[in-house]
Design an enzyme around this catalytic site. Structure first.
Site, PDB file in Angstrom:
ATOM      1  N   LYS A 159     -46.460   2.110  74.160  1.00 51.87           N
ATOM      2  CA  LYS A 159     -47.219   0.888  73.850  1.00 51.87           C
ATOM      3  C   LYS A 159     -47.869   0.456  75.165  1.00 51.87           C
ATOM      4  CE  LYS A 159     -47.481  -3.205  73.655  1.00 51.87           C
ATOM      5  NZ  LYS A 159     -48.602  -3.899  74.344  1.00 51.87           N
ATOM      6  N   GLU A 199     -38.250  -1.967  85.022  1.00 54.35           N
ATOM      7  CA  GLU A 199     -38.921  -2.117  86.322  1.00 54.35           C
ATOM      8  C   GLU A 199     -39.744  -3.395  86.223  1.00 54.35           C
ATOM      9  OE1 GLU A 199     -41.060   1.550  87.026  1.00 54.35           O
ATOM     10  OE2 GLU A 199     -39.236   2.549  87.689  1.00 54.35           O
ATOM     11  N   CYS A 213     -46.642  -4.694  91.853  1.00 51.57           N
ATOM     12  CA  CYS A 213     -45.272  -5.235  91.864  1.00 51.57           C
ATOM     13  C   CYS A 213     -44.658  -5.147  93.250  1.00 51.57           C
ATOM     14  CB  CYS A 213     -44.419  -4.491  90.860  1.00 51.57           C
ATOM     15  SG  CYS A 213     -44.404  -2.714  91.154  1.00 51.57           S
ATOM     16  N   GLU A 235     -43.127 -15.307  91.412  1.00 53.36           N
ATOM     17  CA  GLU A 235     -44.146 -14.261  91.515  1.00 53.36           C
ATOM     18  C   GLU A 235     -45.490 -14.800  91.029  1.00 53.36           C
ATOM     19  OE1 GLU A 235     -44.268 -10.985  88.618  1.00 53.36           O
ATOM     20  OE2 GLU A 235     -44.346  -9.599  90.306  1.00 53.36           O
TER      21      GLU A 235
HETATM   22  P1  NAD Z   1     -45.747  -8.173  80.601  1.00 56.65           P
HETATM   23  O1  NAD Z   1     -44.261  -8.246  80.656  1.00 56.65           O
HETATM   24  O2  NAD Z   1     -46.491  -9.371  80.191  1.00 56.65           O
HETATM   25  O3  NAD Z   1     -46.201  -7.022  79.593  1.00 56.65           O
HETATM   26  C1  NAD Z   1     -45.756  -5.692  79.756  1.00 56.65           C
HETATM   27  C2  NAD Z   1     -45.780  -5.005  78.409  1.00 56.65           C
HETATM   28  O4  NAD Z   1     -44.768  -5.572  77.563  1.00 56.65           O
HETATM   29  C3  NAD Z   1     -47.087  -5.140  77.657  1.00 56.65           C
HETATM   30  O5  NAD Z   1     -47.385  -3.901  77.069  1.00 56.65           O
HETATM   31  C4  NAD Z   1     -46.770  -6.195  76.607  1.00 56.65           C
HETATM   32  O6  NAD Z   1     -47.573  -6.106  75.456  1.00 56.65           O
HETATM   33  C5  NAD Z   1     -45.335  -5.854  76.301  1.00 56.65           C
HETATM   34  N1  NAD Z   1     -44.540  -6.938  75.720  1.00 56.65           N
HETATM   35  C6  NAD Z   1     -44.656  -8.275  75.939  1.00 56.65           C
HETATM   36  N2  NAD Z   1     -43.696  -8.946  75.263  1.00 56.65           N
HETATM   37  C7  NAD Z   1     -42.960  -8.020  74.612  1.00 56.65           C
HETATM   38  C8  NAD Z   1     -41.837  -8.084  73.731  1.00 56.65           C
HETATM   39  N3  NAD Z   1     -41.257  -9.255  73.430  1.00 56.65           N
HETATM   40  N4  NAD Z   1     -41.337  -6.936  73.231  1.00 56.65           N
HETATM   41  C9  NAD Z   1     -41.900  -5.749  73.557  1.00 56.65           C
HETATM   42  N5  NAD Z   1     -42.970  -5.616  74.364  1.00 56.65           N
HETATM   43  C10 NAD Z   1     -43.490  -6.735  74.896  1.00 56.65           C
HETATM   44  O7  NAD Z   1     -46.191  -7.652  82.031  1.00 56.65           O
HETATM   45  P2  NAD Z   1     -47.678  -7.474  82.577  1.00 56.65           P
HETATM   46  O8  NAD Z   1     -48.239  -8.848  82.746  1.00 56.65           O
HETATM   47  O9  NAD Z   1     -48.370  -6.473  81.744  1.00 56.65           O
HETATM   48  O10 NAD Z   1     -47.440  -6.808  84.010  1.00 56.65           O
HETATM   49  C11 NAD Z   1     -47.273  -7.554  85.190  1.00 56.65           C
HETATM   50  C12 NAD Z   1     -45.801  -7.624  85.544  1.00 56.65           C
HETATM   51  O11 NAD Z   1     -45.291  -6.309  85.683  1.00 56.65           O
HETATM   52  C13 NAD Z   1     -45.528  -8.300  86.877  1.00 56.65           C
HETATM   53  O12 NAD Z   1     -44.415  -9.131  86.742  1.00 56.65           O
HETATM   54  C14 NAD Z   1     -45.200  -7.136  87.801  1.00 56.65           C
HETATM   55  O13 NAD Z   1     -44.390  -7.463  88.910  1.00 56.65           O
HETATM   56  C15 NAD Z   1     -44.515  -6.206  86.863  1.00 56.65           C
HETATM   57  N6  NAD Z   1     -44.562  -4.829  87.373  1.00 56.65           N
HETATM   58  C16 NAD Z   1     -43.405  -4.251  87.831  1.00 56.65           C
HETATM   59  C17 NAD Z   1     -43.423  -2.952  88.338  1.00 56.65           C
HETATM   60  C18 NAD Z   1     -42.175  -2.280  88.861  1.00 56.65           C
HETATM   61  O14 NAD Z   1     -42.189  -1.069  89.010  1.00 56.65           O
HETATM   62  N7  NAD Z   1     -41.103  -3.012  89.150  1.00 56.65           N
HETATM   63  C19 NAD Z   1     -44.619  -2.244  88.341  1.00 56.65           C
HETATM   64  C20 NAD Z   1     -45.768  -2.862  87.872  1.00 56.65           C
HETATM   65  C21 NAD Z   1     -45.732  -4.152  87.367  1.00 56.65           C
END
Ligand code: NAD
Length: 484
Positions: free
Chosen positions: A176, A252, A286, A388
């Site tokens: 997804k 992550e 991140c 963040e």
């Molecule tokens: P997000 O959590 O908003 O969304 C990530 C994914 O989860 C999307 O595909 C979204 O549609 C899905 N999603 C949202 N709610 C859900 C639910 N209840 N059930 C299942 N899926 C769901 O994150 P984002 O805004 O896309 O990304 C930014 C975040 O990602 C920042 O916090 C960043 O630090 C983190 N990040 C972490 C790493 C790492 O390796 N630690 C790497 C990149 C980004």
């Protein structure tokens, strides 16, 4: 209008419900994305199960490895298409995506194919009362159908970081992608077909989180494990979903990373590295730095140099070779980052540079642009120091001792990464070992060997991926005991 379809059982699938993909550069609609229904997700999971029990499950490791090499080659063969799609979705400069996102997307298939080709397992000969003995060996079986939930900041890179090892270990996946960045995951479906990956091994369902494809995948009883990259709050929801059926999760998540700059550092290298760690990808990394601690003797000089660097960044179109900063992902995210820009002022920050929205020419005026921003003067307990932001911004604080900076840098709920700048080797090791993080860089940032463990502590995540560490998650390790 461009149509972005789901990819299920080796075929592109249109659906009735669509949502708009908006260009972060212009604010204009650039594609219609076909949202997967519950029935589409059911079909994707069923296809993944069938492939697992069928052709993919029956393939030898050597055959699988060759197929994954072909996927890597397929991405490279269509490099420019991936590059254009990724930059259109994210607004990031092509100079960045052509060096990081797309090459790493291909490399993620090669590296994990090599890992599984060369993996060794435990072997324990044992004695038995009859004197004949027994042998024990570890055997790694695929964990099954893996749900892969991805963010928008490094879409192809982070998705393949999970899909690569999952497939290398013999699993099948239902991906997804983020609703903000659907294009490269769909394009990868064409590459999978061309590479001869059997239908059902790689499936893509588009949509959102709650009440949409994200929730349908993570709550699906036939999904055996879930790997997620994204925000900590979302990770918590996914962990709860995974509790039903006691399914493993790899998370992550976010960070509030600190850079620590000692007065004995190579000053120019520290500025260059901090420029990248704060502003690369418009701060949407991140691993990026949002808190910079600088030893007092070089504090003023450091603030002045970083200000000069930030003011020299060129915002513009991705394809323009001189562009070195793109946009935030969306208007919604721009509003979030701007609310932190305002909060910093309300909390008493001195704005060294930036703090607002730049004037962009022509059609770019409608995009999600933002100024690179630096603050000083905030207390450690300010929200801007704790939460963040995920934008091109940082706060710089002075410090006087190693103990003091360790205490301050570690006083955060997140624990993903740090960058330490010093010429004192002993201190570098000491500080790296005492930082509560999963990744510590010394005199560098984002220098990645894909064989090494990657992940965070505290709110930044659970588990490690990378090299053989990915096998811990993507396989079920069983012990086989044979009486001789
Ligand atoms: P997000 O959590 O908003 O969304 C990530 C994914 O989860 C999307 O595909 C979204 O549609 C899905 N999603 C949202 N709610 C859900 C639910 N209840 N059930 C299942 N899926 C769901 O994150 P984002 O805004 O896309 O990304 C930014 C975040 O990602 C920042 O916090 C960043 O630090 C983190 N990040 C972490 C790493 C790492 O390796 N630690 C790497 C990149 C980004």
């Amino acid at each position: 209008m461009k149509q972005i379809l789901n990819f299920i059982n080796g075929e592109f699938v249109a659906t009735e419900r669509h949502f708009d993909k908006i260009s972060p550069q212009t604010g204009q609609k650039i594609a219609d994305v076909h949202e997967a229904s519950k029935a589409n997700v059911d079909a994707a999971v069923a296809a993944a199960r069938a492939a697992l029990n069928g052709p993919w499950g029956r393939m030898t490791v050597a055959e699988r490895v060759q197929k994954l090499y072909a996927v890597a080659d397929g991405i490279n063969a269509r490099f420019d298409e991936f590059l254009a799609a990724e930059c259109a979705d994210t607004g990031k400069p092509m100079s960045l995506a052509s060096h990081i996102d797309i090459p790493r997307g291909a490399a993620n298939f090669k590296i994990f194919a090599d890992v599984v080709k060369n993996v060794a397992t435990e072997f324990f000969p044992m004695e038995t009362p009859d004197g004949k003995g027994a042998i024990n060996y570890g055997f790694r079986a695929p964990i099954g159908v893996v749900g892969v939930i991805c963010p928008w900041n490094l879409p192809l890179l982070l998705m393949t970081w999970k899909v690569g090892p999952a497939l290398a270990c013999g699993n099948t996946v239902v991906v997804k992608p983020s609703e903000e960045t659907p294009q490269t995951a769909a394009l990868l479906g064409e590459v999978m077909n061309a590479a001869g990956i059997p239908p059902g091994v790689y499936n893509v369902v588009h949509g959102f989180g709650p009440g949409s494809a994200g929730e349908f995948v993570t709550t699906h009883p036939q999904v055996d494990a879930i790997t997620f990259t994204g925000e900590t709050r979302t990770g918590e929801a996914i962990m709860k979903a995974a509790a039903t059926g006691v399914r493993p999760v790899s998370l992550e998540m976010g960070g509030k990373n600190a850079a620590i700059v000692f007065a004995d550092c190579d000053f120019d290298a520290a500025i260059e590295g901090t420029m990248r760690s704060v502003f690369a990808n418009c701060g949407q990394v991140c691993l990026g730095t949002e808190r910079v601690y600088v030893e007092r003797p070089i504090f003023d000089k450091f603030v002045a140099a970083l200000k000069q660097g930030a003011e020299g960044l060129k915002l513009g179109r991705p394809e323009d070779a001189s562009t070195n900063m793109g946009t935030l992902i969306s208007k919604e995210h721009q509003n979030k980052v701007l609310s932190y820009y305002q909060l910093a002022v309300d909390e008493g920050a001195t704005v060294v540079t930036g703090g607002g929205v730049p004037q962009m020419p022509g059609e770019l005026a409608g995009g999600s642009w933002i100024q690179p921003t630096i603050w000083t003067g905030l207390p450690e307990n300010a929200r801007v120091m704790k939460e963040e932001i995920f934008g091109p911004c940082c706060h710089i604080s002075p410090f006087d001792s190693e103990e003091e900076v360790l205490q301050k840098a570690n006083d955060n709920a997140y624990g993903l990464a740090t960058a330490i700048w010093t010429r004192d080797v002993s201190r570098a090791h000491r500080v790296a070992q005492r930082m509560h993080v999963g990744l510590a860089w010394v005199n560098s940032w984002f220098l990645r060997d894909l064989r090494t463990p990657f992940g965070g502590s505290k709110l930044s995540g659970i588990g490690r991926e990378g090299g053989v560490h990915s096998l811990e998650f993507y396989t079920e390790l069983k012990n086989v005991c044979v009486k001789l």
